[in-house]
Structures are given as structure tokens and as C-alpha cells.
Design an enzyme around this catalytic site. Structure first.
Site, PDB file in Angstrom:
ATOM      1  N   ASP A  27       4.375 -16.350 -48.605  1.00  0.00           N
ATOM      2  CA  ASP A  27       4.730 -17.650 -48.028  1.00  0.00           C
ATOM      3  C   ASP A  27       3.893 -18.786 -48.603  1.00  0.00           C
ATOM      4  O   ASP A  27       4.030 -19.942 -48.193  1.00  0.00           O
ATOM      5  CB  ASP A  27       4.533 -17.613 -46.514  1.00  0.00           C
ATOM      6  CG  ASP A  27       3.115 -17.190 -46.127  1.00  0.00           C
ATOM      7  OD1 ASP A  27       2.733 -16.055 -46.440  1.00  0.00           O
ATOM      8  OD2 ASP A  27       2.389 -18.002 -45.514  1.00  0.00           O
ATOM      9  N   TYR A 147      -6.109 -16.760 -36.950  1.00  0.00           N
ATOM     10  CA  TYR A 147      -7.312 -17.052 -37.731  1.00  0.00           C
ATOM     11  C   TYR A 147      -8.270 -17.951 -36.961  1.00  0.00           C
ATOM     12  O   TYR A 147      -7.854 -19.007 -36.451  1.00  0.00           O
ATOM     13  CB  TYR A 147      -6.943 -17.749 -39.035  1.00  0.00           C
ATOM     14  CG  TYR A 147      -6.072 -16.931 -39.951  1.00  0.00           C
ATOM     15  CD1 TYR A 147      -6.576 -15.810 -40.598  1.00  0.00           C
ATOM     16  CD2 TYR A 147      -4.745 -17.282 -40.176  1.00  0.00           C
ATOM     17  CE1 TYR A 147      -5.775 -15.053 -41.445  1.00  0.00           C
ATOM     18  CE2 TYR A 147      -3.942 -16.532 -41.018  1.00  0.00           C
ATOM     19  CZ  TYR A 147      -4.469 -15.421 -41.653  1.00  0.00           C
ATOM     20  OH  TYR A 147      -3.671 -14.680 -42.483  1.00  0.00           O
ATOM     21  N   LYS A 178      -2.414 -10.121 -37.168  1.00  0.00           N
ATOM     22  CA  LYS A 178      -3.074 -10.194 -38.460  1.00  0.00           C
ATOM     23  C   LYS A 178      -4.298 -11.093 -38.317  1.00  0.00           C
ATOM     24  O   LYS A 178      -4.200 -12.219 -37.814  1.00  0.00           O
ATOM     25  CB  LYS A 178      -2.121 -10.774 -39.508  1.00  0.00           C
ATOM     26  CG  LYS A 178      -2.768 -11.059 -40.855  1.00  0.00           C
ATOM     27  CD  LYS A 178      -1.757 -11.675 -41.822  1.00  0.00           C
ATOM     28  CE  LYS A 178      -2.407 -12.076 -43.135  1.00  0.00           C
ATOM     29  NZ  LYS A 178      -1.438 -12.650 -44.093  1.00  0.00           N
TER      30      LYS A 178
END
Length: 266
Positions: A27, A147, A178
Site C-alpha cells: 500500500d 503503531y 499488526k
């Protein structure tokens, strides 16, 4: 609760025998433009598919211009959020696609990016929660890219902030989370233990092949269920062999050094 439809789609983006997955995100073009390794999207997909990757991640341009044109089949995860490096607020991710449209395009899953600690965290969390509800309705697997990133974060790989980011993704309904690897199996095991959803490690900046394989091995020892790494794969001189070696670590419990030897022998 996992519906029949979601269970079927989950099998398309993971190895049903090991319950683990090797995913290659592509991406990056929407964020940083046509970088090395992704100039020809179709070729990039073909190379990682040939290596045995379970799925790729991309925006709507991926299935339109590069996915499944030839060679082996591979799972498709459509990324729903985006920002660009040219923005004054590049960490602010906004929704650019929908779960329903992803279904119409043939996606096997969707992903959403959230930067925990950013000034716009609240809006991104709101989007993640809404997408999780829609994914449950449609039976669509959801990968939350969580994140620790923003003015409140001094070290994006520190255990205390990675644990929070991962847990938030699970709490808001992700099927996979993730996040960053914390640097060693013992600390990352705490992240895994504190997150009820299966965890995938991010690749981050480009590392040496040896360091990347050691990272994968450490994450798997800690209980991770796979990886989602991009530049370390598609910018490698031989993405197909890199993926084959990475799959051996993830699915066959091969050591990092044995995988490196396997890669070097070609």
C-alpha cells in the site's frame, strides 16, 4: 463470534494447517509514491505469490492494476485508510474505502491503520471501531495496523507503548493486530500475552536480510502468528526466494540462520 463467511475468508489469507500467515503489504504507493520494488505492481504481486506468501495488502489500485493477473493465486486484503508523505499531518489516516466496496472488489480481508499517541488518535480509533462493526456484519476479516506513533511517543518499539497499541486493536474488534516488534522474544511475548487477537509483526524500515530473519524468528518464538512486512520483501534483490525463506521460518519453524542459508543457496 466468527461467522462462516469470515472463517472462509480467513482461510484465504492464512495457512490453514499452521494457523499462521505471511502477508506482504504493498500500500506504500499511496503514501510515498512509486518506490523501488513497486513500480510494476503486477510483477511485485507475482513474485511474492510465487514465493508462497499468503496474501498482499493494497489499496483499490492493486486489484485494478496488478493483482492476480498471472501466476499463482494469493489472498487480497484491501487497505481502507490512507495519508501521504506530502501532508502537513502525515500520521493522520483517513478512510478512503469501505468494507462493502472491498467485498464487491473480491477482497478476502480489509485493513485499517491507527497511530496510537498521535494528535488525531481519537478520529482514527472512531474509524477503526466503525469498520470493525461493519466487518462483523459482512463477515470480513479485519487487520488493525496499530503503531505507537506521535508526539507522545519517544520510542515506537518500546514495550510499554507497543503493549497498549496491540491491546487497543484487539479491544476494538480486530481479527489480526499488526504492530512493531519490540526487539527480543521475551519482551514481545508480553505483547502477545496481553493481546487476545493474533499478532503479526511489521517490518518497518529496511533491514539486512539476516536482521530481518532474526526478527521473524524472535517474533515467532514469542508467539506471533505471522508477519506483514513490505519493503524488506519487495525491495529485496530476489523477493520470491526471500518469501520462501520467510515462510519456512513462519510455517516450518526453520531457524533464521537456516533460512538465510536457504536463501543464499537459491
Amino acid at each position: 463470534m466468527i461467522t462462516v463467511g469470515k472463517a472462509i475468508r480467513m482461510e484465504r489469507i492464512m495457512n490453514r494447517n499452521t494457523g499462521k500467515t505471511v502477508i506482504v503489504p504493498m500500500d506504500h504507493g499511496a503514501t510515498v509514491g512509486p518506490i523501488n520494488g513497486l513500480i510494476d505492481i503486477s510483477s511485485a504481486v507475482d513474485q511474492v505469490a510465487e514465493g508462497g506468501a499468503n496474501a498482499v495488502i493494497g489499496h483499490v489500485g492493486l486489484p485494478r492494476y496488478g493483482h492476480r493477473h498471472q501466476g499463482k493465486d494469493i489472498g487480497l486484503v484491501l487497505h481502507l485508510s490512507a495519508s501521504t508523505m506530502l501532508s502537513r499531518r502525515p500520521n493522520r489516516k483517513v478512510l478512503v474505502n469501505t468494507v462493502e466496496n472491498a467485498l464487491r472488489m473480491g477482497a478476502d480481508g480489509v485493513s485499517v491503520h491507527v497511530n496510537i499517541g498521535d494528535d488525531d488518535e481519537a478520529d482514527m480509533l472512531k474509524d477503526l471501531g466503525r469498520i470493525a462493526v461493519e466487518c462483523n456484519y459482512w463477515g470480513m476479516p479485519l487487520i488493525a495496523m496499530m503503531y505507537p506513533r506521535g508526539p507522545q511517543i519517544k520510542d515506537e518499539k518500546a514495550l510499554d507503548v507497543v503493549k497498549v497499541a496491540a491491546r487497543v486493536g484487539a479491544e476494538l474488534g480486530a481479527d489480526f493486530v499488526k504492530t512493531n516488534y519490540t526487539g527480543d522474544p521475551d519482551s514481545f511475548a508480553e505483547v502477545v500475552q496481553g493481546c487476545p487477537a493474533p499478532i503479526l509483526i511489521a517490518g518497518g524500515s529496511k533491514l539486512s536480510t539476516r536482521d530481518m530473519f532474526m526478527t521473524i524468528e524472535g517474533a515467532m518464538k514469542a508467539g506471533a502468528k505471522g508477519l506483514s512486512i513490505g519493503r524488506n520483501v519487495f525491495q529485496h534483490k530476489n523477493p520470491t526466494l526471500f518469501v520462501k525463506a520467510a515462510c519456512a521460518i513462519v510455517h516450518e519453524n526453520m531457524s533464521a540462520l537456516a533460512a538465510l542459508d536457504m536463501l543464499n543457496q537459491g
